[in-house]
Every structure is written in structure tokens, then in C-alpha cells.
Motif scaffolding. Structure first.
Motif, PDB file in Angstrom:
ATOM      1  N   ILE A 204       0.836  -1.189   0.000  1.00 21.24           N
ATOM      2  CA  ILE A 204       0.000   0.000   0.000  1.00 21.24           C
ATOM      3  C   ILE A 204       0.871   1.238   0.000  1.00 21.24           C
ATOM      4  O   ILE A 204       2.017   1.201   0.483  1.00 21.24           O
ATOM      5  N   SER A 205       0.333   2.319  -0.545  1.00 24.02           N
ATOM      6  CA  SER A 205       1.079   3.569  -0.645  1.00 24.02           C
ATOM      7  C   SER A 205       0.186   4.744  -0.291  1.00 24.02           C
ATOM      8  O   SER A 205      -1.041   4.682  -0.433  1.00 24.02           O
ATOM      9  N   LEU A 206       0.834   5.802   0.143  1.00 23.96           N
ATOM     10  CA  LEU A 206       0.177   7.099   0.342  1.00 23.96           C
ATOM     11  C   LEU A 206       0.998   8.138  -0.392  1.00 23.96           C
ATOM     12  O   LEU A 206       2.212   8.227  -0.190  1.00 23.96           O
ATOM     13  N   PHE A 207       0.340   8.903  -1.259  1.00 22.90           N
ATOM     14  CA  PHE A 207       1.003   9.980  -1.977  1.00 22.90           C
ATOM     15  C   PHE A 207       0.457  11.316  -1.461  1.00 22.90           C
ATOM     16  O   PHE A 207      -0.750  11.474  -1.283  1.00 22.90           O
ATOM     17  N   ILE A 208       1.371  12.242  -1.238  1.00 23.04           N
ATOM     18  CA  ILE A 208       0.998  13.595  -0.832  1.00 23.04           C
ATOM     19  C   ILE A 208       1.490  14.546  -1.906  1.00 23.04           C
ATOM     20  O   ILE A 208       2.701  14.621  -2.164  1.00 23.04           O
ATOM     21  N   ARG A 209       0.557  15.263  -2.535  1.00 24.47           N
ATOM     22  CA  ARG A 209       0.928  16.232  -3.565  1.00 24.47           C
ATOM     23  C   ARG A 209       1.092  17.605  -2.945  1.00 24.47           C
ATOM     24  O   ARG A 209       0.495  17.919  -1.897  1.00 24.47           O
ATOM     25  N   ASP A 210       1.890  18.443  -3.595  1.00 20.16           N
ATOM     26  CA  ASP A 210       2.079  19.830  -3.151  1.00 20.16           C
ATOM     27  C   ASP A 210       2.309  19.870  -1.630  1.00 20.16           C
ATOM     28  O   ASP A 210       1.580  20.535  -0.882  1.00 20.16           O
ATOM     29  N   SER A 211       3.313  19.142  -1.177  1.00 22.76           N
ATOM     30  CA  SER A 211       3.549  18.995   0.259  1.00 22.76           C
ATOM     31  C   SER A 211       3.789  20.351   0.931  1.00 22.76           C
ATOM     32  O   SER A 211       4.400  21.255   0.344  1.00 22.76           O
ATOM     33  N   GLN A 212       3.288  20.466   2.142  1.00 23.44           N
ATOM     34  CA  GLN A 212       3.365  21.687   2.933  1.00 23.44           C
ATOM     35  C   GLN A 212       4.132  21.426   4.234  1.00 23.44           C
ATOM     36  O   GLN A 212       4.124  20.303   4.730  1.00 23.44           O
ATOM     37  N   PRO A 213       4.741  22.446   4.811  1.00 16.56           N
ATOM     38  CA  PRO A 213       5.426  22.246   6.104  1.00 16.56           C
ATOM     39  C   PRO A 213       4.499  21.658   7.170  1.00 16.56           C
ATOM     40  O   PRO A 213       4.953  20.898   8.036  1.00 16.56           O
ATOM     41  N   SER A 214       3.212  21.967   7.090  1.00 17.82           N
ATOM     42  CA  SER A 214       2.259  21.428   8.067  1.00 17.82           C
ATOM     43  C   SER A 214       2.037  19.920   7.903  1.00 17.82           C
ATOM     44  O   SER A 214       1.423  19.284   8.766  1.00 17.82           O
ATOM     45  N   ASP A 215       2.539  19.354   6.802  1.00 19.65           N
ATOM     46  CA  ASP A 215       2.460  17.904   6.611  1.00 19.65           C
ATOM     47  C   ASP A 215       3.561  17.167   7.381  1.00 19.65           C
ATOM     48  O   ASP A 215       3.575  15.931   7.431  1.00 19.65           O
ATOM     49  N   SER A 216       4.490  17.913   7.961  1.00 20.46           N
ATOM     50  CA  SER A 216       5.574  17.293   8.726  1.00 20.46           C
ATOM     51  C   SER A 216       5.001  16.567   9.937  1.00 20.46           C
ATOM     52  O   SER A 216       4.369  17.182  10.813  1.00 20.46           O
ATOM     53  N   ALA A 217       5.190  15.269   9.970  1.00 19.68           N
ATOM     54  CA  ALA A 217       4.596  14.420  11.008  1.00 19.68           C
ATOM     55  C   ALA A 217       5.104  13.000  10.786  1.00 19.68           C
ATOM     56  O   ALA A 217       5.846  12.727   9.849  1.00 19.68           O
ATOM     57  N   THR A 218       4.657  12.082  11.636  1.00 19.64           N
ATOM     58  CA  THR A 218       4.896  10.659  11.406  1.00 19.64           C
ATOM     59  C   THR A 218       3.648  10.060  10.771  1.00 19.64           C
ATOM     60  O   THR A 218       2.532  10.301  11.248  1.00 19.64           O
ATOM     61  N   TYR A 219       3.847   9.312   9.706  1.00 14.90           N
ATOM     62  CA  TYR A 219       2.734   8.686   8.996  1.00 14.90           C
ATOM     63  C   TYR A 219       2.746   7.186   9.264  1.00 14.90           C
ATOM     64  O   TYR A 219       3.749   6.504   9.030  1.00 14.90           O
ATOM     65  N   LEU A 220       1.633   6.701   9.747  1.00 13.36           N
ATOM     66  CA  LEU A 220       1.493   5.296  10.122  1.00 13.36           C
ATOM     67  C   LEU A 220       0.517   4.609   9.184  1.00 13.36           C
ATOM     68  O   LEU A 220      -0.608   5.084   9.001  1.00 13.36           O
ATOM     69  N   CYS A 221       0.938   3.491   8.602  1.00 14.61           N
ATOM     70  CA  CYS A 221      -0.045   2.674   7.916  1.00 14.61           C
ATOM     71  C   CYS A 221      -0.646   1.705   8.945  1.00 14.61           C
ATOM     72  O   CYS A 221      -0.004   1.363   9.938  1.00 14.61           O
ATOM     73  N   ALA A 222      -1.882   1.315   8.708  1.00 15.37           N
ATOM     74  CA  ALA A 222      -2.556   0.393   9.616  1.00 15.37           C
ATOM     75  C   ALA A 222      -3.480  -0.497   8.804  1.00 15.37           C
ATOM     76  O   ALA A 222      -4.012  -0.081   7.769  1.00 15.37           O
ATOM     77  N   MET A 223      -3.666  -1.723   9.295  1.00 11.22           N
ATOM     78  CA  MET A 223      -4.481  -2.689   8.560  1.00 11.22           C
ATOM     79  C   MET A 223      -5.291  -3.502   9.550  1.00 11.22           C
ATOM     80  O   MET A 223      -4.940  -3.581  10.736  1.00 11.22           O
ATOM     81  N   SER A 224      -6.364  -4.102   9.040  1.00  3.62           N
ATOM     82  CA  SER A 224      -7.157  -4.932   9.937  1.00  3.62           C
ATOM     83  C   SER A 224      -7.904  -6.007   9.175  1.00  3.62           C
ATOM     84  O   SER A 224      -8.120  -5.921   7.967  1.00  3.62           O
ATOM     85  N   VAL A 225      -8.278  -7.006   9.933  1.00  2.91           N
ATOM     86  CA  VAL A 225      -9.122  -8.089   9.448  1.00  2.91           C
ATOM     87  C   VAL A 225     -10.560  -7.729   9.795  1.00  2.91           C
ATOM     88  O   VAL A 225     -10.818  -7.197  10.881  1.00  2.91           O
ATOM     89  N   PRO A 226     -11.525  -7.966   8.927  1.00  2.00           N
ATOM     90  CA  PRO A 226     -12.924  -7.619   9.222  1.00  2.00           C
ATOM     91  C   PRO A 226     -13.414  -8.248  10.526  1.00  2.00           C
ATOM     92  O   PRO A 226     -13.158  -9.427  10.782  1.00  2.00           O
TER      93      PRO A 226
END
Lengths: 114, 113
Positions: free
Chosen positions: B72-94
Motif C-alpha cells: 500500500i502507498s500514500l502519496f501527498i501532492r504539493d507537500s506543505q510544512p504542516s504535513d511534517s509528522a509521522t505517517y502510520l499505515c494500519a491494517m485490519s481483518v474484518p
């Protein structure tokens, strides 16, 4: 309140002490989760309540960890005889129970065991 | 080996750049995929949520899921300084709306003004 509230925000405990961490979920949220987040790691599941029933406690790392939600609202995570490896952020999340997009996390309780 | 693998970074990019964040997973039972953003000393907040292969767009954010490759991927366009953070992927079983989440390690992102 508007969000999930956790207290205390910061706790320093001496090794061997017992600690209690409190979570006030969003009003009306039936599901409540506890996660543990070690420094530089992602959160790891500890336990899950639906109302007052603890339906899953498979993530509790040892029998020193105990959680309760006696009236189906506020929950307490208790850690007995704390060890240094218990140092982490303890995150509480609540949910309507109708989908993953209804889960909201609190800001966490930061526990340091010295 | 962890069920969910994520490069911890850190990742630094200039403002306005496109950011690509990725996770791989090993559990074929995962059906729900999420991206959370976590600011320093705050709890995770949900950014994107999807349950099917393909792309999902929300403003400057696009989530991509490839179940056949368990990627899985996450794309961020036109990145801003306010996007500075930790990004966590998460998944689950139904689990009837009460799914427990399995998180990646998180990628620490800094957007340089």
C-alpha cells in the motif's frame, strides 16, 4: 467532551510501583481500545471493550497488565509492579463500532519507569 | 518478521514536492487499510481509509492498495510544512465494525520550507 480524554498525560513511576491510566471515551462510543506505543514504533493492540465487556485481551503483554470498563464508559488500564520495559505511550481509542472511520484516538498517557 | 513493514525514515523533502510513503504486509486476511498522521506528542488521526484495491483520492492525498502484491502507498501532492509528522499505515481483518488495528512502524516526514 469533544474528544477522547486521557489522564495523566505524563507519569513517571519507580520500578515496582503500580500505575493506573484513565480513558474517557467520546460520549456514546460503545467500543474502546487500548494500544501501547514504544518510542519509534507504531501502536500495538492491547485490549478491546464493547460496552463493559472485555472481548479481546490478547495483546496484554503479561498478567501485570489489567484493564476494566465497569460501566461501559470510562476505562482504566492498570499496570502492576512496573518494569522499565513498560515505558511507552499508552493510547486509548473509542469508536461507534460501526466502522474503522469512526475510531478516534486520545493524545496518550506517557509512562516512564525509572 | 512483522506482519506490517514500513520504512521508518526519516524522510525530508522540499515544500511542494510529491511524497510517497509505502508499506508491505504479509497477512492475506487484511482487508481494511488506513493511513494515520501523528504529530509529535499527539494521538494518531485518520487520513485515509480504504478496503479495496485501487486508488482513493482526498484532496492532496491519494491512497493506493495493491492486494495482489500486498503493498500500500500514500502519496501527498504539493507537500506543505504542516504535513511534517509521522505517517502510520494500519491494517485490519474484518470484525463487524470493531476491528483491531495492526500498525507499521511509522515514517517520520519533514517538509522543508
Amino acid at each position: 467532551g469533544a474528544g477522547v480524554s486521557q489522564s495523566p498525560r505524563y507519569k513517571v513511576a519507580k520500578r515496582g510501583q503500580d500505575v493506573a491510566l484513565r480513558c474517557d471515551p467520546i460520549s456514546g462510543h460503545v467500543s474502546l481500545f487500548w494500544y501501547q506505543q514504544a518510542l519509534g514504533q507504531g501502536p500495538e493492540f492491547l485490549t478491546y471493550f464493547q460496552n463493559e465487556a472485555q472481548l479481546d485481551k490478547s495483546g496484554l503483554p503479561s498478567d501485570r497488565f489489567f484493564a476494566e470498563r465497569p460501566e461501559g464508559s470510562v476505562s482504566t488500564l492498570k499496570i502492576q509492579r512496573t518494569q522499565k520495559e513498560d515505558s511507552a505511550v499508552y493510547l486509548c481509542a473509542s469508536s461507534l463500532g460501526t466502522g474503522l472511520n469512526t475510531i478516534y484516538f486520545g493524545e496518550g498517557s506517557w509512562l516512564t519507569v525509572v | 518478521q512483522k506482519e506490517v513493514e514500513q520504512d521508518p525514515g526519516p524522510l525530508s523533502v522540499p515544500e511542494g514536492a510529491i511524497v510517497s510513503l509505502n508499506c508491505t504486509y504479509s497477512n492475506s486476511a487484511f482487508q481494511y487499510f488506513m493511513w494515520y498522521r501523528q504529530y509529535s506528542r499527539k494521538g494518531p488521526e485518520l487520513l485515509m481509509y480504504t478496503y479495496s484495491s485501487g486508488n482513493k483520492e482526498d484532496g492532496r492525498f491519494t491512497a493506493q492498495v495493491d492486494k495482489s502484491s500486498k503493498y500500500i502507498s500514500l502519496f501527498i501532492r504539493d507537500s506543505q510544512p504542516s504535513d511534517s509528522a509521522t505517517y502510520l499505515c494500519a491494517m485490519s481483518v474484518p470484525n463487524f465494525g470493531n476491528e483491531k488495528l495492526t500498525f507499521g512502524t511509522g515514517t517520520r516526514l519533514t517538509i522543508i520550507p
